[in-house]
Design an enzyme around this catalytic site. Structure first.
Site, PDB file in Angstrom:
ATOM      1  N   GLY A  84       0.982  -1.202   0.122  1.00 30.35           N
ATOM      2  CA  GLY A  84       0.000  -0.027   0.029  1.00 30.35           C
ATOM      3  C   GLY A  84       0.832   1.210   0.090  1.00 30.35           C
ATOM      4  O   GLY A  84       0.513   2.146  -0.638  1.00 30.35           O
ATOM      5  N   ILE A 112      11.253  -4.021  19.977  1.00 30.59           N
ATOM      6  CA  ILE A 112      11.089  -4.473  18.657  1.00 30.59           C
ATOM      7  C   ILE A 112      10.506  -5.812  19.115  1.00 30.59           C
ATOM      8  O   ILE A 112      10.917  -6.710  19.481  1.00 30.59           O
ATOM      9  CB  ILE A 112      12.403  -4.713  17.933  1.00 30.59           C
ATOM     10  CG1 ILE A 112      13.076  -3.198  17.847  1.00 30.59           C
ATOM     11  CG2 ILE A 112      12.146  -5.463  16.708  1.00 30.59           C
ATOM     12  CD1 ILE A 112      12.216  -2.308  17.055  1.00 30.59           C
ATOM     13  N   GLY A 150       7.700   1.630  10.605  1.00 27.42           N
ATOM     14  CA  GLY A 150       7.891   1.417   9.153  1.00 27.42           C
ATOM     15  C   GLY A 150       8.535   2.736   8.415  1.00 27.42           C
ATOM     16  O   GLY A 150       9.271   2.561   7.786  1.00 27.42           O
ATOM     17  N   GLU A 151       7.882   3.752   8.903  1.00 28.96           N
ATOM     18  CA  GLU A 151       8.074   4.986   7.857  1.00 28.96           C
ATOM     19  C   GLU A 151       9.498   5.710   8.341  1.00 28.96           C
ATOM     20  O   GLU A 151      10.171   6.223   7.389  1.00 28.96           O
ATOM     21  CB  GLU A 151       7.035   5.935   8.224  1.00 28.96           C
ATOM     22  CG  GLU A 151       5.819   5.340   7.664  1.00 28.96           C
ATOM     23  CD  GLU A 151       4.703   5.991   7.494  1.00 28.96           C
ATOM     24  OE1 GLU A 151       3.762   6.290   8.545  1.00 28.96           O
ATOM     25  OE2 GLU A 151       4.155   6.085   6.604  1.00 28.96           O
TER      26      GLU A 151
HETATM   27 MO1  MOS Z   1       1.562   4.876   5.435  1.00 31.68          MO
HETATM   28  S1  MOS Z   1       1.754   6.585   4.188  1.00 31.68           S
HETATM   29  O1  MOS Z   1       0.854   5.810   6.608  1.00 31.68           O
HETATM   30  O2  MOS Z   1       0.808   3.722   4.705  1.00 31.68           O
END
Ligand code: MOS
Length: 735
Positions: free
Chosen positions: A235, A627, A701-702
């Site tokens: 996504g 983690i 993630g980001e």
């Molecule tokens: Mo991420 S841009 O919050 O899927």
């Protein structure tokens, strides 16, 4: 239950529990679902960027073989608007009127018996347009501006005065391109109506939001809509909204009384499911000669489509990245005739951090201070916006361990001083963070009579490992071996979850799972605490922990009994409990919730004759709190790094400035980083469990993407003496 403090910082890096299903093709992605009697939809898209439709020509298509119907704005069902964005409202509902606001806008939907028939007929649909001149340039003075819809602009002290009086100042403009999310899985929707009940298989990172949107669109209760997404197919933010094609597919199914399935083509993925908006940023920095920041003035303008209100607060991170007494941040958006932008991996922070970390690097050379040292000098353990300590911020450890693993001390600080044959060698670094984000989550935990357990929530696993890490966490919380525990997700009928986005799901859902499991164990104790046959008689639910499939007195494994025995004695098939989590309030807990932090170190090689840039090494030192799974977390940071390399060197969604058509909307033309662009990536996790949440995890993630682009441009400066302030880097700027 074991306390959070007693658990290891780094959870076991087991392989994905859904891995075998994925690699054997047994995992059904949204496009894999089919039902008997289904018809196939195809989109017809506008070939102008602005204006109106004068007339649709659909007769030929309607009479073409296998065609069931052709929907246009002239015969479409009127639908309501839902709250379909991350935090704002819907993208425009489809086929509402004759107005065209971007190239690629859906203007018709052809339904036929086969995908081939639908595609052939769609080519026969024609539109007569009255074209207007499109607004396509971000800095076009005619564009309407929106300002700070989320109230995130920040101001403290007096940045203007401090800049005026600063010993050293820097004022720069930074440009970042439109990027396209490009998940590998083509987005697909299958809509099935049964009377007034709607079941939808959809590519989504947030099934509950799709459910809400569809319920509002068709004026039916949420309980009449079920959205299923057991596997997503990727996504990167593109699945955070209920897009017009989703509503269109459900509309077509309702109107034709047939199940309808739509699979977007790759070019349609460039115009139908969002992209990272382009932006211009103006950053002024005032600093003392000893390296102490005194003023930051960070403003941005990013692109927005004509009828949408999504938002990217590029400069918001600058408000709390460093200690600095005088700060102003301000974000605006310009409404353009472009396809709807949306969040793409590390939204806003990826761009804002590029400006800030580039400027700090530039100042490190001006002041003759090592780039790492300059950041250390401006470190803060306190959130400068509210004065509260961070719940966890091990960025100093990230700098130290990252620098050591990278060999930062080998760097000759002089630009253009390091070579390897014809290659100019450069070392660069940047700080990274991704802010804390959470939404309310629920989970339900169940232990069965046979001693197995399942836990469920309407979350999705976008490839990040949610199935795996939530099963691990549940097993740990319930004191069961992993193979006895299953985590179910991807169904809006399950307890409500937040989006798989904003790097928030693992933290927030983990807290809900923690709560559900704790309540379940207490329910077991409640069952037996008055039971003379139970070794747990008289014990308070707060005094127990569980291990080996048994509930027992804390620190005393012998005094307890197994789930199996308890359920058997009470003649119960299973026992369940529901738990929830809500984002903690900073004032209440006396801490500012910290996101993930990192330090990124990059070596580049630049061929000065060809302008070629190669990333040779990347070290990412990450503070993600606790983690849950070393392997899936590492995988997140590696994936983010690859995205960061793409953002720095390759990714650029090019819009034709005359027509508004995306000129490189295919995988042949839009460049993403491939194996040949990606070296060995070193990832190390540091820090401590976060103090602000029960499980101690932060999302990772980001933060993997943030900081990579400036670390690369900073390394390019070190290699070449050329300062790049526009992404992606193109070779002409290095010649
Ligand atoms: Mo991420 S841009 O919050 O899927």
């Amino acid at each position: 239950m074991s306390t959070v403090e007693s658990r290891p910082l780094i959870g076991e890096g087991i392989s994905r529990v859904d891995g075998p299903r994925k690699v054997t093709g047994a995992a059904p992605y949204p496009m894999d679902f089919s039902v008997p009697g289904q018809a196939y939809g195809t989109l017809v898209q506008s070939t102008i960027a602005a204006g109106r439709i004068v007339r649709m020509h659909t007769d030929e298509a309607a009479h073409s073989p296998g065609v069931v119907t052709v929907l246009t704005h002239e015969n479409a069902l009127e639908v309501g608007m839902g709250p379909a964005s991350v935090l704002g409202a819907s993208p425009p509902a489809p086929l509402r009127n004759d107005r065209i606001v971007h190239h690629g806008q859906h203007i018709a939907f052809v339904v036929a018996e086969t995908p081939e028939q639908a595609t052939a007929a769609a080519r026969l649909v024609r539109a007569d347009y009255e074209a207007a001149e499109p607004l396509l340039d971000l800095q076009d003075p005619r564009a309407e501006h929106l300002h700070d819809p989320w109230g995130m602009d920040h101001s403290r002290g007096d940045a203007a005065a401090a800049l005026e009086g600063a010993e050293v100042t820097l004022r720069n403009t930074y440009l970042t391109a439109d990027n396209t999310n490009n998940p590998l899985g083509l987005f697909a929707t299958l809509a099935v109506w049964d009377g007034d009940t709607l079941t939808v298989h959809d590519t989504s990172q947030w099934p509950s939001m799709v459910r809400t949107t569809l319920a509002m669109a068709f004026g039916i209760p949420e309980s009449s809509v079920r959205v299923l997404v057991p596997y997503v197919g990727g996504g990167f933010g593109a699945g955070l909204r209920a897009w017009p094609h989703v509503i269109l597919t459900a509309m077509a199914a309702r109107m034709t009384k047939r199940p309808v399935k739509l699979v977007l083509t790759r070019p349609q993925m460039f115009t139908s499911i969002g992209h990272r908006p382009s932006g211009v940023q103006w950053l002024s920095v005032g600093i003392r000669r000893d390296g102490e920041l005194v003023a930051l003035d960070h403003r941005s303008l990013s692109s927005l489509s004509m009828e949408d209100n999504d938002f990217e607060p590029f400069s918001s991170g600058t408000a709390f990245a460093y200690q600095c007494p005088n700060v102003i941040t301000r974000d605006e958006q310009a409404k353009l005739n472009i396809a709807v932008p949306t969040s793409m991996r590390a939204p806003a922070e990826a761009q804002g951090n590029f400006a800030l970390e580039s400027a700090l690097d530039e100042l490190s050379y001006t002041l003759g201070i090592d780039p790492v040292e300059l950041r250390v000098r401006n470190h803060t353990d306190v959130d400068p916006r509210n004065g509260l300590p961070w719940s966890g911020k091990a960025i100093l450890e990230c700098y130290e361990i990252g620098a050591r693993r990278f060999g930062w001390s080998d760097r000759n600080p002089e630009p253009r001083s390091m070579r390897d044959g014809n290659w100019l060698v450069g070392y660069g670094m940047a700080s990274a963070m991704f802010p804390y984000f959470a939404q309310p989550c629920m989970a339900e935990a169940t232990v069965n009579r046979d001693g197995s357990a399942f836990v469920r929530s309407a979350a999705t696993d976008i490839g990040t490992g949610t199935y795996t890490v939530m099963a691990q966490l549940s097993a740990e919380e319930l004191g069961l071996p992993l193979e006895k525990v299953r985590f179910d997700l991807g169904d809006s009928d399950m307890p409500n979850s937040m989006m798989a986005g904003g790097s928030g799901l693992t933290g927030a859902l983990g807290n809900a799972v923690h709560d559900a499991c704790r309540r379940l164990v207490r329910s077991f104790v409640e069952l037996v605490r008055n039971d003379a046959d139970s070794p747990l008689m008289g014990i308070s639910p707060h005094e127990v922990e569980c291990s080996g499939g048994r509930v027992h007195l804390m620190g005393c494994p012998d005094r307890g009994e197994s789930y199996v025995d308890i359920l058997a004695r009470h003649g119960m098939p299973q026992l369940s409990a529901t738990g929830s989590s809500t984002p903690p309030d900073a004032t209440e807990i006396g801490m500012s919730l910290a996101g993930a932090y990192g330090a990124k170190f990059v070596e580049v090689r630049v061929d000065p004759d060809l302008g070629l840039v190669r990333v040779a090494r990347v070290v990412s030192a990450i503070d993600g709190g606790r983690i849950l799974n070393e392997k899936t977390a590492r995988s997140q940071i590696i994936g983010g790094t690859v995205g960061g390399i793409g953002m720095a060197l390759l990714e650029d969604t090019v819009t034709d400035p005359r027509t508004g058509r995306i000129a490189n909307g295919t995988f042949a033309d839009y460049l993403v980083a491939v194996n040949a662009d990606v070296p060995e990536l070193d990832v190390v996790f540091v820090g401590e469990p976060d103090r602000g949440t029960p499980t101690g995890t932060k999302g990772v993630g980001e933060v993997g993407l943030v900081g990579i682009a400036p670390a690369i441009t900073n390394a390019v400066y070190h290699a070449t003496g050329r300062r790049i302030r526009s992404l992606p880097i193109t070779l002409d700027t290095l010649l």
